[in-house]
Structures are given as structure tokens and as C-alpha cells.
Enzyme design. Structure first.
Site, PDB file in Angstrom:
ATOM      1  N   ASP A 160       2.934   0.308  10.801  1.00 43.09           N
ATOM      2  CA  ASP A 160       3.155   0.764  12.170  1.00 43.09           C
ATOM      3  C   ASP A 160       1.937   1.471  12.736  1.00 43.09           C
ATOM      4  OD1 ASP A 160       3.573   2.671  10.209  1.00 43.09           O
ATOM      5  OD2 ASP A 160       5.358   3.548  11.125  1.00 43.09           O
ATOM      6  N   TYR A 161       1.334   2.333  11.943  1.00 42.85           N
ATOM      7  CA  TYR A 161       0.162   3.094  12.388  1.00 42.85           C
ATOM      8  C   TYR A 161      -1.014   2.167  12.691  1.00 42.85           C
ATOM      9  CZ  TYR A 161      -3.754   6.375  12.182  1.00 42.85           C
ATOM     10  OH  TYR A 161      -4.891   7.101  12.465  1.00 42.85           O
ATOM     11  N   THR A 162      -1.328   1.291  11.752  1.00 47.34           N
ATOM     12  CA  THR A 162      -2.503   0.429  11.904  1.00 47.34           C
ATOM     13  C   THR A 162      -2.329  -0.558  13.050  1.00 47.34           C
ATOM     14  OG1 THR A 162      -2.905   0.626   9.535  1.00 47.34           O
ATOM     15  CG2 THR A 162      -4.046  -1.140  10.679  1.00 47.34           C
ATOM     16  N   SER A 164      -0.555  -0.171  15.781  1.00 46.43           N
ATOM     17  CA  SER A 164      -0.698   0.519  17.065  1.00 46.43           C
ATOM     18  C   SER A 164      -2.159   0.835  17.357  1.00 46.43           C
ATOM     19  CB  SER A 164       0.132   1.802  17.083  1.00 46.43           C
ATOM     20  OG  SER A 164      -0.402   2.778  16.209  1.00 46.43           O
TER      21      SER A 164
END
Length: 255
Positions: A160-162, A164
Site C-alpha cells: 500500500d505504501y509503495t 501510493s
């Protein structure tokens, strides 16, 4: 670096990378706005440290995910200074780089992706939309978005972090294409694992050591490393650089 009296907004600047960026810009003579979400005490401490070292700063609370709060913050800055010269979009949704607690591809939810999208992309979008009228009118401005080297080298797949952050890089390049005619540059900085920060506090020592072993310069990034690159991109030395992503990870990613 020619940043004397420039008005600089750093989002998520009460600690970690954001605080290091704010202190670095203030040391170069800029007036720095310390944006924070909740922790007024920490934000005020950053302001006090800057002032103790002869710099100028002020703290403003705003949730960058909320358009109205961002609009009020930018209006307040504009009314006080008449301009906004530099924006560093550093604020993000809370995230912990812990391989043992991360969600795998088969159990992560779409809500997890949306949470990171809201903090990392929607927040930067709100800030950029609000500052563009000022920068267009003065035909000058610097926008710097903080992404991640995990986009190119997902040593650990923080999905999710990467994802975004990759979207934020796309947003960066599209803005650079359209805003260049107004004298506005838009670039990104992609840090490697940066230690110490709140997000990296739960990263196991074995993981940190593995990354250090793979890194040509033999250490992890420090908040001050990221601050130095932001300073360069905001300065006249980088006046003809836009749409670029600088990897600040000691050579772990080479492009």
C-alpha cells in the site's frame, strides 16, 4: 543556496525527515512554516530550536487530507507573507516499516491502499492545488514531493505504501510538465530506509543490517541526508531541473 527570506512550507514537519528539512531551510535564511497534524508540542519545539539558532519559523496545524484545512493554512500564509516560494510535501499517513507486521499481497485490503492514497497523494494534491495560484502569479516556485526508493527496489513489499508513493511520482511528473511554463519546478526525493524516524523504529536490526550490507556507502539514510537534497532542489542551483526523482539511499538504487 540563495534561500534568504524565502517562504517555505514543510508538511508533516514536527519530527523526523520533515523536522530536519525545516531546520536545514531555516539555517539558510528561509522563513519556515512547520505544518503538523496533532502534536503541537513537538511542532513548537522545532520552532523553538530554529529560533534559538537564529532562524525564523512558525507552526500551523492542518490535516493535509482535508481540503478546507489546507485552504485555510495557505490563505493564512499568503495573508501573512504575500507569497509561498517552496513547498515540501512530506506528510504521510501513519506507516510502520516492520516486515513482521506488514500485510501480504493475499491479505491486504483495498481500504489499506486507500488509507495510504489519502495521506500520500490526496494530501499532496490538496497542498499543490492551494499553492499553485500564488506560484503562477509570481511565475516562480518549487514543489518537492517525498516518495521512496522502494518504488524501484521493493526490498520488502510494503504494497500500500509503495503503490501510493509511485502514484505520487506520477503526479509529480504531470505537474512538472504543466507548470514549467510558469517558472515552477516540481521534483521528487526518494529516500532509502531513513533511521531514526518513527516509521523505521520497528524495523528489525537484521533488516537494517541487510540493507546496509547492500548499500555502496555502507549505512542507512539519515533525516539530514534528505534535507540536503531538498535544499538543493529548492535552490537556484536546481533552477533548470524539473520532473526528476533523486534517490537518496547511498547508491542502493542506481538509475
Amino acid at each position: 543556496m540563495n534561500l534568504q527570506e524565502k517562504v517555505v512550507l514543510v508538511t508533516g514537519a514536527s519530527r523526523g525527515i520533515g523536522a530536519a528539512i525545516a531546520k536545514k531551510f531555516a539555517a539558510e535564511g528561509a522563513f519556515v512554516i512547520i505544518n503538523y497534524l496533532k502534536n503541537k508540542t513537538l511542532a513548537d519545539l522545532v520552532v523553538k530550536e530554529i529560533e534559538a539558532n537564529g532562524g525564523q519559523a512558525a507552526a500551523i496545524q492542518a490535516d493535509v487530507q482535508v481540503e478546507e484545512q489546507v485552504a485555510n493554512m495557505i490563505t493564512q500564509i499568503g495573508d501573512s507573507f504575500g507569497t509561498i516560494d517552496v513547498v515540501i510535501n512530506n506528510a504521510l499517513s501513519h506507516y510502520t516499516f516492520n516486515p513482521k507486521t506488514r500485510k501480504t499481497a493475499w491479505n491486504i485490503s483495498w481500504e489499506d491502499y486507500n488509507s495510504q492514497w489519502e495521506g500520500n497523494v490526496h494530501g499532496a494534491y490538496n497542498v499543490c492545488r492551494a499553492v499553485m495560484p500564488y506560484m503562477k502569479e509570481q511565475t516562480h516556485g518549487r514543489i518537492i514531493n517525498i516518495v521512496t526508493n522502494l518504488m524501484e527496489l521493493p526490498v520488502i513489499p510494503y504494497h500500500d505504501y509503495t503503490t501510493s508513493k509511485m502514484a505520487l511520482l506520477g503526479f509529480t511528473r504531470n505537474l512538472a510538465k504543466e507548470l514549467g511554463v510558469f517558472g515552477i519546478t516540481v521534483n521528487a526525493i526518494a529516500p532509502g530506509l531513513t533511521y531514526p524516524t518513527d516509521s523505521s523504529s520497528e524495523t528489525q536490526e537484521s533488516v537494517r543490517e541487510s540493507i546496509i550490507h547492500m548499500t555502496p556507502m555502507g549505512r542507512l539514510a539519515k533525516p539530514e541526508d534528505i534535507a540536503g537534497s531538498a535544499l538543493f532542489l529548492a535552490s537556484d542551483l536546481a533552477a533548470f531541473i524539473t520532473g526528476q526523482c533523486i534517490y537518496v539511499d547511498g547508491g542502493l538504487v542506481m538509475r
